[in-house]
Design an enzyme around this catalytic site. Structure first.
Site, short mmCIF file in Angstrom:
data_model
loop_
_atom_site.label_atom_id
_atom_site.label_comp_id
_atom_site.label_asym_id
_atom_site.label_seq_id
_atom_site.Cartn_x
_atom_site.Cartn_y
_atom_site.Cartn_z
CD GLU A 76 -2.71 4.12 -5.63
OE1 GLU A 76 -3.82 3.63 -6.00
OE2 GLU A 76 -1.79 3.43 -5.18
CG HIS B 29 -3.19 0.17 -7.14
ND1 HIS B 29 -3.52 0.88 -6.01
CD2 HIS B 29 -3.28 -1.14 -6.77
CE1 HIS B 29 -3.79 0.05 -5.02
NE2 HIS B 29 -3.66 -1.19 -5.47
NE ARG C 159 -4.29 -1.24 -0.12
CZ ARG C 159 -4.46 -2.21 -0.99
NH1 ARG C 159 -3.47 -2.53 -1.81
NH2 ARG C 159 -5.61 -2.85 -1.07
#
Length: 317
Positions: free
Chosen positions: A258, A277, A229
């Protein structure tokens, strides 16, 4: 009639598999915004999740007893509220072992063989053989967060002739890991790694875990990979370690913010490989999540404890 609400698209065959196990449940499938108001609140079981459903799911008239989320991470879920309502929560842990392991080695091989530079040069029709070409064989991979993904990563690392060092809360040995440390011994483990691979979930304990001190504990010329993460890493500390030359490079799939802003300095760093991601993405994702859900659904229908991926609210994973 009790019902199951699926918030992801399912094929006819996938829907039938659910109906075969729970024939007395009504199955409703569709994107949340396309469902009639109140559909989620009237569900007994929810397959999938969207933050847009939070208010409805937690309302006083909600009858939800179990939520199967589509992701491994649950850090964006309203965990305290779900716990207070005694809602079972299961995740998709185990779905990602193959794609994330392959993404990790895509990063490592791109870095060691200078493929990231070659791709950039190709876009400019530039023939340039300069650079340092490294090997994985004989190097040490430190895998922080040895669960299913970490164990699979260690297995592949061994196939490349690498030494494997693991870090996990329990310190329990793993057949694919040469040396296992506990989280309290993290700095000791980091000091051994040529490649540091983070696969930790985001919890109160892991937020900001990789700060300036942690990067300082790593070897000079180490390569850092983050598949866990983004908020587990102090981005400014990482950038400083990369700029100073203490770290040789980084492969990053997750970030504190993000999408990563277009003006962010990480974009322009030649020793950084970035993916948006996507490490856990695979064409096999839905079928693997459904396998977890169906196994749990069988147990749920029989009044038994769910056998797979039940979230411990105290640990947040």
């Amino acid at each position: 009639m009790p019902n199951i609400v699926a918030l992801h698209e399912l094929t006819t065959e996938q829907k039938q598999k659910i109906r075969d196990i729970a024939p007395d449940y009504d199955l409703i499938a569709g994107k949340y915004k396309e469902l009639p108001s109140g559909t989620v609140a009237q569900a007994d079981i929810v397959l999938g999740w969207t933050s847009s459903a939070t208010e409805e799911a937690l309302s006083d008239h909600s009858r939800i007893r179990w939520i199967q989320v589509w992701s491994a991470g649950v850090d964006r879920m309203p965990l305290k509220e779900l716990e207070q309502k005694n809602i079972l929560l299961t995740n998709a842990s185990g779905v990602h072992a193959i794609p994330i392991t392959e993404q990790i080695f895509a990063m490592l091989l791109a870095y060691t063989r200078n493929l990231h530079h070659a791709v950039r040069q190709q876009s400019q029709s530039k023939w340039d053989k300069s650079g340092t070409f490294r090997e994985l064989s004989g190097k040490t991979a430190v895998i922080v967060g040895v669960g299913q993904i970490g164990s699979t990563t260690a297995k592949v690392a061994k196939a490349f002739g690498m030494r494997t060092v693991g870090v996990r809360r329990s310190g329990k040995p793993d057949p694919n890991v040469d040396v296992m440390y506990t989280v309290d011994q993290l700095d000791q483990a980091l000091a051994e790694g040529d490649f540091i691979i983070n696969i930790l979930p985001l919890t109160d304990e892991t937020k900001g875990l990789y700060d300036a001190g942690r990067f300082e504990a790593m070897k000079d010329d180490a390569f850092f990979v983050n598949m866990g993460r983004g908020p587990s890493v102090d981005t400014e500390a990482l950038i400083e370690a990369l700029k100073s030359g203490h770290l040789a490079g980084a492969g990053l799939d997750v970030f504190e913010q993000e999408p990563l802003p277009s003006e962010h300095p990480l974009w322009g760093m030649d020793n950084v490989i970035i993916t948006p991601h996507t490490a856990g993405d695979t064409v096999h994702y839905t079928e693997r999540v459904l396998d977890i859900f169906l196994e749990n659904l069988k147990a749920y229908r029989q009044g038994e404890a769910l056998p797979r991926n039940v979230i411990d609210y105290e640990k947040a994973y």
